[in-house]
Design a protein around this motif. Structure first.
Motif, PDB file in Angstrom:
ATOM      1  N   TRP A  75      -1.516  71.203  73.343  1.00 33.99           N
ATOM      2  CA  TRP A  75      -0.155  71.233  72.827  1.00 33.99           C
ATOM      3  C   TRP A  75      -0.034  70.397  71.562  1.00 33.99           C
ATOM      4  O   TRP A  75      -0.735  69.394  71.393  1.00 33.99           O
ATOM      5  CB  TRP A  75       0.835  70.722  73.876  1.00 33.99           C
ATOM      6  N   LEU A  76       0.860  70.819  70.674  1.00 37.31           N
ATOM      7  CA  LEU A  76       1.071  70.146  69.401  1.00 37.31           C
ATOM      8  C   LEU A  76       2.453  69.500  69.367  1.00 37.31           C
ATOM      9  O   LEU A  76       3.387  69.969  70.015  1.00 37.31           O
ATOM     10  CB  LEU A  76       0.944  71.143  68.246  1.00 37.31           C
TER      11      LEU A  76
ATOM     12  N   GLY B 183       6.794  74.307  74.056  1.00 38.76           N
ATOM     13  CA  GLY B 183       6.146  73.079  74.497  1.00 38.76           C
ATOM     14  C   GLY B 183       7.100  72.064  75.093  1.00 38.76           C
ATOM     15  O   GLY B 183       6.706  71.249  75.932  1.00 38.76           O
ATOM     16  N   TYR B 184       8.359  72.115  74.680  1.00 38.74           N
ATOM     17  CA  TYR B 184       9.361  71.193  75.225  1.00 38.74           C
ATOM     18  C   TYR B 184       9.551  71.390  76.725  1.00 38.74           C
ATOM     19  O   TYR B 184       9.998  70.468  77.448  1.00 38.74           O
ATOM     20  CB  TYR B 184      10.714  71.415  74.525  1.00 38.74           C
TER      21      TYR B 184
ATOM     22  N   LEU C 104       9.161  65.812  73.889  1.00 40.77           N
ATOM     23  CA  LEU C 104       9.855  66.878  73.179  1.00 40.77           C
ATOM     24  C   LEU C 104      11.128  67.257  73.916  1.00 40.77           C
ATOM     25  O   LEU C 104      11.133  67.393  75.141  1.00 40.77           O
ATOM     26  CB  LEU C 104       8.955  68.105  73.043  1.00 40.77           C
ATOM     27  N   GLU C 105      12.183  67.468  73.163  1.00 36.62           N
ATOM     28  CA  GLU C 105      13.452  67.860  73.730  1.00 36.62           C
ATOM     29  C   GLU C 105      13.830  69.270  73.274  1.00 36.62           C
ATOM     30  O   GLU C 105      13.223  69.827  72.358  1.00 36.62           O
ATOM     31  CB  GLU C 105      14.540  66.861  73.323  1.00 36.62           C
ATOM     32  N   PHE C 106      14.829  69.814  73.926  1.00 26.35           N
ATOM     33  CA  PHE C 106      15.311  71.163  73.637  1.00 26.35           C
ATOM     34  C   PHE C 106      15.578  71.342  72.144  1.00 26.35           C
ATOM     35  O   PHE C 106      15.154  72.323  71.534  1.00 26.35           O
ATOM     36  CB  PHE C 106      16.584  71.412  74.444  1.00 26.35           C
TER      37      PHE C 106
ATOM     38  N   GLY D 218       8.383  84.771  74.972  1.00 21.41           N
ATOM     39  CA  GLY D 218       8.775  83.806  75.986  1.00 21.41           C
ATOM     40  C   GLY D 218       9.954  82.951  75.552  1.00 21.41           C
ATOM     41  O   GLY D 218      10.866  83.418  74.875  1.00 21.41           O
ATOM     42  N   ASP D 219       9.922  81.658  75.954  1.00 24.27           N
ATOM     43  CA  ASP D 219      10.973  80.687  75.635  1.00 24.27           C
ATOM     44  C   ASP D 219      12.352  81.211  76.015  1.00 24.27           C
ATOM     45  O   ASP D 219      13.315  81.112  75.250  1.00 24.27           O
ATOM     46  CB  ASP D 219      10.929  80.307  74.150  1.00 24.27           C
ATOM     47  N   LEU D 220      12.473  81.754  77.205  1.00 19.30           N
ATOM     48  CA  LEU D 220      13.731  82.373  77.632  1.00 19.30           C
ATOM     49  C   LEU D 220      14.932  81.423  77.639  1.00 19.30           C
ATOM     50  O   LEU D 220      16.047  81.859  77.318  1.00 19.30           O
ATOM     51  CB  LEU D 220      13.554  83.007  79.020  1.00 19.30           C
ATOM     52  N   PRO D 221      14.765  80.130  77.957  1.00 20.25           N
ATOM     53  CA  PRO D 221      15.945  79.259  77.942  1.00 20.25           C
ATOM     54  C   PRO D 221      16.603  79.135  76.568  1.00 20.25           C
ATOM     55  O   PRO D 221      17.778  78.765  76.486  1.00 20.25           O
ATOM     56  CB  PRO D 221      15.388  77.904  78.411  1.00 20.25           C
TER      57      PRO D 221
END
Length: 280
Positions: free
Chosen positions: A130-131, A165-166, A174-176, A201-204
């Motif tokens: 992860w970065l 990655g959050y 990492l935050e939203f 992805g990243d559905l939220p």
């Protein structure tokens, strides 16, 4: 060897057949409705009138099969040659390169360009690292060159993998909002290099990010009962390219077509094999 999504290896990145007459009719209809492909050097367009009618293919493993009856191909930009993209474009196929924007694999050709301070936790299952997406100054030049590789090989669109990655054990706080800002910056970077950006992805974050992206790619929203989260794309006339890895197409196609998605069944390895849902 690089490891792709779902743990499948990737470098850098019994069903009843349709009657022959119906198959021919569907193919003729899809071909007749296919909008004109933009010339090389222009970002891929996605006409809203075609959003529910795309047929697509996602292949990042095995020998590329250019004869698949699909309008859209999602491919690995390193393994796919310029000759292969030229062949596909000559058949009016839309080409999407898959780029990992939030992680790096040690086998990636450009892995050494990521400094140690932006590298976080390693995913044991895939080997990807992860970065720190807060470090735009360090990540932007590498991503820009990855996008230039896509553009140089004839791709007109790019889909972002590992854009969440959050929501993982990344090794960073990492935050939203950190992820939201980063994903928007990468989308703007892609547009500046004449690539149409897509979100994998990243559905939220879909509700917030849909205005910044032209299309979405989704894995298993029917099985996971998450398809409604992709409606901000479908309601805006933007294509949602959806894949399921289990179940019969006769079961999940009813759901996905109802949402307005372009759906297929694939092996998790994402080789050439596919079973498409019929166009609505």
């Amino acid at each position: 060897m690089r490891i792709g999504l779902g743990g499948r290896p990737a470098r850098w990145l019994h069903h009843r057949a349709l009657p022959a007459g119906l198959t021919f009719t569907l193919l003729v209809t899809v071909t007749a409705c296919r909008p004109q492909l933009p010339p090389p050097g222009a970002p891929t367009s996605w006409p809203a009138t075609s959003a529910r009618h795309w047929q697509w293919q996602w292949q990042v493993a095995g020998v590329l099969d250019p004869d698949v009856e699909a309008d859209v191909f999602v491919l690995d930009p390193v393994d796919t040659t310029a000759a292969e993209t030229a062949q596909l474009r000559s058949r009016s196929r839309r080409l999407v390169c898959q780029v990992h924007i939030g992680s790096v694999h040690p086998a990636d050709p450009d892995a050494s360009r990521y400094p140690a301070q932006v590298r976080g936790a390693t995913v044991a299952r895939t080997g990807r690292i992860w970065l720190d997406v807060r470090r735009w100054d360090a990540l932007r030049p590498v991503l820009a060159d990855r996008f230039r590789l896509c553009r140089g090989k004839g791709f007109g669109a790019v889909v972002f993998a590992d854009a969440d990655g959050y929501d993982k054990h990344s090794g960073f706080a990492l935050e939203f909002d950190h992820q939201l800002q980063f994903n928007r910056r990468v989308a703007a970077l892609a547009r500046s290099l004449d690539l149409s950006p897509g979100l994998l992805g990243d559905l939220p974050q879909v509700a917030a990010l849909a205005p910044d992206f032209d299309f979405a790619v989704n894995e298993e929203c029917v099985r996971l009962r998450q398809c409604e989260k992709l409606l901000p794309f479908a309601d805006a006339g933007k294509p949602v390219f959806h894949v399921e890895y289990t179940g019969a197409t006769t079961d999940f196609c009813v759901t996905s077509i109802g949402y307005g998605f372009a759906s297929i069944r694939k092996h998790r390895t994402l080789d050439a094999w596919r079973l498409p849902c019929p166009s609505p």
